[in-house]
Design an enzyme around this catalytic site. Structure first.
Site, PDB file in Angstrom:
ATOM      1  N   GLU A   1       0.823  -1.219   0.000  1.00 30.94           N
ATOM      2  CA  GLU A   1       0.000   0.000   0.000  1.00 30.94           C
ATOM      3  C   GLU A   1       0.849   1.257   0.000  1.00 30.94           C
ATOM      4  OE1 GLU A   1      -1.895  -0.557   3.766  1.00 30.94           O
ATOM      5  OE2 GLU A   1      -3.221  -2.127   3.039  1.00 30.94           O
TER       6      GLU A   1
ATOM      7  N   GLY B   1       1.913   4.946  -0.593  1.00 28.81           N
ATOM      8  CA  GLY B   1       1.295   6.232  -0.899  1.00 28.81           C
ATOM      9  C   GLY B   1       2.388   7.209  -1.301  1.00 28.81           C
TER      10      GLY B   1
ATOM     11  N   CYS C   1      -1.524  33.512  10.110  1.00 26.15           N
ATOM     12  CA  CYS C   1      -1.198  34.096  11.411  1.00 26.15           C
ATOM     13  C   CYS C   1      -0.796  33.034  12.423  1.00 26.15           C
ATOM     14  CB  CYS C   1      -2.387  34.895  11.922  1.00 26.15           C
ATOM     15  SG  CYS C   1      -2.867  36.141  10.730  1.00 26.15           S
ATOM     16  N   GLU C   2       0.302  32.364  12.176  1.00 27.18           N
ATOM     17  CA  GLU C   2       0.871  31.349  13.056  1.00 27.18           C
ATOM     18  C   GLU C   2       2.382  31.399  12.858  1.00 27.18           C
ATOM     19  OE1 GLU C   2      -0.798  28.974  14.934  1.00 27.18           O
ATOM     20  OE2 GLU C   2      -2.821  29.359  14.189  1.00 27.18           O
TER      21      GLU C   2
ATOM     22  N   TYR D   1       0.748  13.931   0.752  1.00 30.93           N
ATOM     23  CA  TYR D   1       0.358  14.607   1.990  1.00 30.93           C
ATOM     24  C   TYR D   1       0.535  16.121   1.870  1.00 30.93           C
ATOM     25  CZ  TYR D   1       0.663   9.747   3.299  1.00 30.93           C
ATOM     26  OH  TYR D   1       0.503   8.392   3.317  1.00 30.93           O
TER      27      TYR D   1
HETATM   28  C1  PLP Z   1      -1.020   5.916   5.403  1.00 32.15           C
HETATM   29  C2  PLP Z   1      -1.120   4.481   5.103  1.00 32.15           C
HETATM   30  C3  PLP Z   1      -0.438   3.939   3.999  1.00 32.15           C
HETATM   31  C4  PLP Z   1       0.471   4.745   3.130  1.00 32.15           C
HETATM   32  O1  PLP Z   1       1.629   5.162   3.774  1.00 32.15           O
HETATM   33  P1  PLP Z   1       2.836   5.771   2.934  1.00 32.15           P
HETATM   34  O2  PLP Z   1       3.854   6.051   3.939  1.00 32.15           O
HETATM   35  O3  PLP Z   1       2.330   6.989   2.266  1.00 32.15           O
HETATM   36  O4  PLP Z   1       3.258   4.744   1.949  1.00 32.15           O
HETATM   37  C5  PLP Z   1      -0.621   2.600   3.734  1.00 32.15           C
HETATM   38  N1  PLP Z   1      -1.417   1.824   4.497  1.00 32.15           N
HETATM   39  C6  PLP Z   1      -2.087   2.311   5.563  1.00 32.15           C
HETATM   40  C7  PLP Z   1      -2.955   1.416   6.356  1.00 32.15           C
HETATM   41  C8  PLP Z   1      -1.956   3.651   5.903  1.00 32.15           C
HETATM   42  O5  PLP Z   1      -2.609   4.123   6.964  1.00 32.15           O
END
Ligand code: PLP
Length: 403
Positions: free
Chosen positions: A260, A262, A328-329, A357
């Site tokens: 998975e 991201g 404003c931070e 992100y």
């Molecule tokens: C956030 C997340 C990802 C992705 O994480 P990356 O660091 O962006 O690869 C994969 N699986 C789960 C369950 C997540 O919460």
């Protein structure tokens, strides 16, 4: 391929997110090739960048989706991801989310507690369905990353202990409305060291073997996401080394390997462009004030994350400056002591590696519109989300205004 980013910003205004779709293709292919010869599925973690066009691009390449809300599941389906390639993860799910996920018949729900399993069973029973599930195991491994993005220790809220996982599988196996098909772990994000992943995979693979002895047949071995990327000068994990470690841990198991990623897929494909408003000097300190803020890209403020920042097409002797936004931070900054040439109004800065992100964590704080997003593919640019307007922002309040 030469893109005129100044012209792009002239056209779409700043701040602006730009994503290189060819680079995303390259990342996907490199990882997919590293799985060659094995049953595998790459479930893109939608939360990293959930623009429909980004998901659609990955779906066309064959990717599935890892979603953490029913909204993300809908995005994945709308973008054309095959329903049998969609996983619904996350530590808390509402009954209506569970119900919709079951109605939409996605690959599986990834569960993170016994209580959640019981809720899913109840909802499945009500619908007269059998829920395909996986269980997220918390292997208690220190992933050696930033504490905010560490998830694989017992002190983190994620997943269940090995013994609990085993009890849950035994329960699910007996239930008419649960079908335990998968196992899952995800120990953290921005991992640059393979060792914790190896350890976690070995622990979880052992659990799969002991479940096999109980006649519980796990088909999907999900190793989560977390592969780190280069923001500065980090050493990262090569796709081949990553898959090799997983193959080693799962030796002898007849499973489809899921992962998975991201950040790995999109971080380096994206850049955030912002224009200089003006410079200012507070005593010894030089500030460059730009038209983007922490509401657009919060990673530096939230995690003290480093992003490389450069001036686009500006010459001159560089000296250190803090690049700050108008919010404003005091935490509203993109970089500290960034070497930059003298800058004037409307000069363009690029904040690199902002594809993950970035936009997904953007907000309307200070009533600032979320930026537009542009894709670049085979030398051509196209808008994939228009800039928000003031009207967009007040749309849900206007009709309730009493004055
Ligand atoms: C956030 C997340 C990802 C992705 O994480 P990356 O660091 O962006 O690869 C994969 N699986 C789960 C369950 C997540 O919460």
């Amino acid at each position: 391929m030469k893109i005129d980013f100044k012209a792009l910003v002239e056209k779409y205004d700043s701040p602006l997110y730009v994503y290189d779709f060819d680079y995303i293709t390259h990342r996907y292919s490199a990882l997919k090739e590293a799985f060659a010869g094995k049953k595998s599925l790459i479930n893109y973690a939608v939360k990293a960048n959930s623009n429909l066009s980004v998901i659609a691009h990955l779906a066309k390449l064959g990717a599935g989706a890892d979603c953490v809300s029913i909204g993300e599941v809908r995005r994945a389906l709308d973008a054309g991801v095959d329903k049998y390639k969609i996983i619904f993860s996350g530590v808390g799910k509402r009954d209506d989310e569970i119900e919709e996920a079951l109605q939409r018949d996605i690959l599986m729900l990834n569960l993170e507690s016994e209580a959640e399993m019981k809720r899913v069973e109840m909802v499945a029973k009500k619908l007269g369905k059998e829920a395909r599930i996986s269980i997220r195991v918390n292997p208690n491994i220190d992933p050696q990353t930033h504490p905010y993005i560490s998830t694989g220790l017992h002190e983190n809220k994620f997943g269940v202990e090995i013994d609990m996982a085993k009890r849950m599988y035994i329960y699910a196996k007996k239930s008419e409305h649960l079908n335990p098909v998968g196992i899952h772990f995800h120990i953290g994000s921005q991992l640059t060291n393979l060792e914790p992943i190896k350890e976690a995979a070995a622990i979880v693979a052992d659990l799969v073997r002991s479940l096999g002895a109980l006649d519980i047949d796990i088909k999907f071995f999900d190793v989560g996401g977390g592969i780190g990327v280069v923001y500065d000068d980090e050493k990262t994990i090569a796709p081949e080394a990553y898959t090799e470690a997983i193959f080693e841990a799962t030796k002898g198991l007849d499973v489809t390997i899921l992962c998975e990623p991201g950040r790995y897929m999109v971080a380096n494909a994206g850049a955030f462009f912002t224009r200089v408003l003006y410079e200012k000097q507070n005593g010894e300190k030089r500030f460059v004030i730009v038209d983007g803020g922490m509401n657009d890209l919060i990673r530096p403020s939230l995690y003290n994350a480093y992003h490389k920042i450069e001036a686009v097409g500006v010459e001159g002797e560089k000296s250190p400056a803090d690049v700050v936004g108008p919010v404003c931070e005091s935490g509203d900054f993109f970089g500290k002591d960034v070497p930059l040439p003298p800058l004037k109004h409307n000069d363009l800065l690029v904040v690199h590696s902002a594809g993950a992100y970035g936009f997904t964590m953007a907000s309307n704080y200070n009533t600032r519109p979320k930026p537009a997003e542009v894709a670049i593919e085979e030398g051509k640019e196209r808008l994939i989300r228009r800039r928000e307007t003031y009207e967009d922002q007040i749309a849900l309040e206007k009709e309730y205004l009493q004055r």
